[in-house]
Design an enzyme around this catalytic site. Sequence first.
Site, PDB file in Angstrom:
ATOM      1  N   ARG A   1     -13.767   5.295 -18.063  1.00  0.00           N
ATOM      2  CA  ARG A   1     -15.019   4.738 -18.584  1.00  0.00           C
ATOM      3  C   ARG A   1     -16.131   4.675 -17.553  1.00  0.00           C
ATOM      4  O   ARG A   1     -15.884   4.414 -16.374  1.00  0.00           O
ATOM      5  CB  ARG A   1     -14.775   3.311 -19.095  1.00  0.00           C
ATOM      6  CG  ARG A   1     -13.967   3.203 -20.341  1.00  0.00           C
ATOM      7  CD  ARG A   1     -13.387   1.808 -20.505  1.00  0.00           C
ATOM      8  NE  ARG A   1     -12.193   1.621 -19.684  1.00  0.00           N
ATOM      9  CZ  ARG A   1     -11.746   0.434 -19.267  1.00  0.00           C
ATOM     10  NH1 ARG A   1     -12.389  -0.657 -19.594  1.00  0.00           N
ATOM     11  NH2 ARG A   1     -10.669   0.354 -18.538  1.00  0.00           N
TER      12      ARG A   1
ATOM     13  N   HIS B   1     -17.575   3.729 -12.276  1.00  0.00           N
ATOM     14  CA  HIS B   1     -16.666   4.221 -13.308  1.00  0.00           C
ATOM     15  C   HIS B   1     -15.232   3.919 -12.901  1.00  0.00           C
ATOM     16  O   HIS B   1     -14.924   3.697 -11.720  1.00  0.00           O
ATOM     17  CB  HIS B   1     -16.858   5.723 -13.540  1.00  0.00           C
ATOM     18  CG  HIS B   1     -16.336   6.579 -12.419  1.00  0.00           C
ATOM     19  ND1 HIS B   1     -15.069   7.115 -12.399  1.00  0.00           N
ATOM     20  CD2 HIS B   1     -16.923   6.998 -11.267  1.00  0.00           C
ATOM     21  CE1 HIS B   1     -14.892   7.820 -11.302  1.00  0.00           C
ATOM     22  NE2 HIS B   1     -16.000   7.768 -10.581  1.00  0.00           N
ATOM     23  N   CYS B   2     -14.349   3.884 -13.925  1.00  0.00           N
ATOM     24  CA  CYS B   2     -12.914   3.742 -13.662  1.00  0.00           C
ATOM     25  C   CYS B   2     -12.243   5.038 -14.101  1.00  0.00           C
ATOM     26  O   CYS B   2     -12.882   6.092 -14.100  1.00  0.00           O
ATOM     27  CB  CYS B   2     -12.345   2.522 -14.376  1.00  0.00           C
ATOM     28  SG  CYS B   2     -12.626   2.531 -16.157  1.00  0.00           S
ATOM     29  N   VAL B   3     -11.005   4.986 -14.486  1.00  0.00           N
ATOM     30  CA  VAL B   3     -10.271   6.213 -14.823  1.00  0.00           C
ATOM     31  C   VAL B   3     -10.825   6.878 -16.080  1.00  0.00           C
ATOM     32  O   VAL B   3     -10.868   8.105 -16.175  1.00  0.00           O
ATOM     33  CB  VAL B   3      -8.769   5.901 -15.014  1.00  0.00           C
ATOM     34  CG1 VAL B   3      -8.006   7.154 -15.437  1.00  0.00           C
ATOM     35  CG2 VAL B   3      -8.192   5.337 -13.733  1.00  0.00           C
TER      36      VAL B   3
END
Length: 490
Positions: A30, A26-28
């Site tokens: 999504r 995951h990113c910030v």
Amino acid sequence: MAVNRQEVKSIIDAIGGKENVSAATHCVTRLRLALKDDSKVDKAALDKINLVKGSFAANNQFQIVIGPGTVDEAYKVFVDETGIGEASKDDVKAAAAEKMSPLQRAIKTLGDVFIPLLPAIVTAGLLLGLSNLLLDPGVFYEKKSVVDMFPQFKGIAEIIKLIAVTPFHFLPALIGWSAMRVFGGSPILGLVLGLVLVNPALASQYGLADRATGKLVEIPTWDIFGLKVQQLNYAAQVLPILIATWCLAQVERFLNKRVHDSIKMLVVGPIALLLVGFLSFIIIGPVAFWLGNQITGFVQMIFEHAGWLGGLIYGLVYAPLVITGLHHMFLAVDFQLMSSKLNGTYLWPILAISNISQGSAAFAAWFLYKRKKMVKEEGLALTSGISGWLGVTEPAMFGVNIPLKYPFIAAVITTGIVGAIFGSQQLLGKVGVGGVPGIMSINSGFKITFAIGMIIAIILPIVLTLIFSNFAKKKMGEDVVEPIVSDKNL
């Protein structure tokens, strides 16, 4: 924020079950998933889940927008429910790459080399823009620079410029480090090889002509058993170090397999570096330097003789290339153009306009969603529009514009029109930030033209999207704002 476990389970069911997940990170905002079969995704069911703010596919990854903070908790539950274990972004990229064609893998390799360098290049581009504001005459005062008017700022301006040009001058060293990481060699050897090619003791490629007479000066040479090898500095060049590091990685790997562990440190590095160092000056450097000049010469010829056409074509194809991931290959062309006598690239400013156009089209979609009271889609379109204006277009493109089709078409048409304007004026800029802040990366003398293009890119996609939406409404007998793309296209 606590996450409803049942909603995460619903997400897993909608993407084809845990058996369909190869890797997840995951990113910030999504969840980023590598899926075995994208056709198993039930996007309609996915979009009905309250936790999901939107979803899209990009670069063989399926991404689910959840939101900052919440995505951390959702990811923990996702990992627990699927049992796949936590993965890094590189793990997910590697899993996604297995589905790529040979051409996509080659382009991905270029992206993997150049994308990690962008923070340094973006920073340098912004600082260079700042130094130009201070040092270039005519920006704020007629025929005079800020430094001319306020000499006390001269030292500050010159230090800013020194910092700004350093990453561009030592670009081969940066590429050497990044490329060896990608090619499977020792990054430190790649860094050293890059520094070898930009050693100040070598003749500068920018000083091959005498300033007084304009005549070409003789390049110093080494005599190697009768072979004359030019002592040429490859500062700011891309292709020589890119090819040389690939060779260096192959030689290093070959030696590592055959040299005993007890003497590897004494044998592998020195032999690999010496061998490829000699090859770089004898064969790789001259050939790659010539090839790079041919590429820049070809692009320059197009923009000098039919700039409007070159800008139009690049503006029309850039966003569709982003869908396939092929846009990464133009980073190498950008760097090569900046290392030429142009001291800038025609392509990056058009990229910045594409960012703005996609963001504006997403804002138009936000208006349409708001009118239909589609709250979830509204939020995705609004945040995606802001991201697009700041230079990050994937959420806008894949989450909003492509599913609706006509906002994407409106953005592409706008970028083509502005690209033609930029091309006709032979507008140049540096690789730096995209979107609205991209004006900082534009060469002096072109900022007003870019500002005009930026205004067009902000307004025209909104107008065209609303016109296309109205046309679709009349054609289909209803207000069309539902995504009109099949799940298979995702």
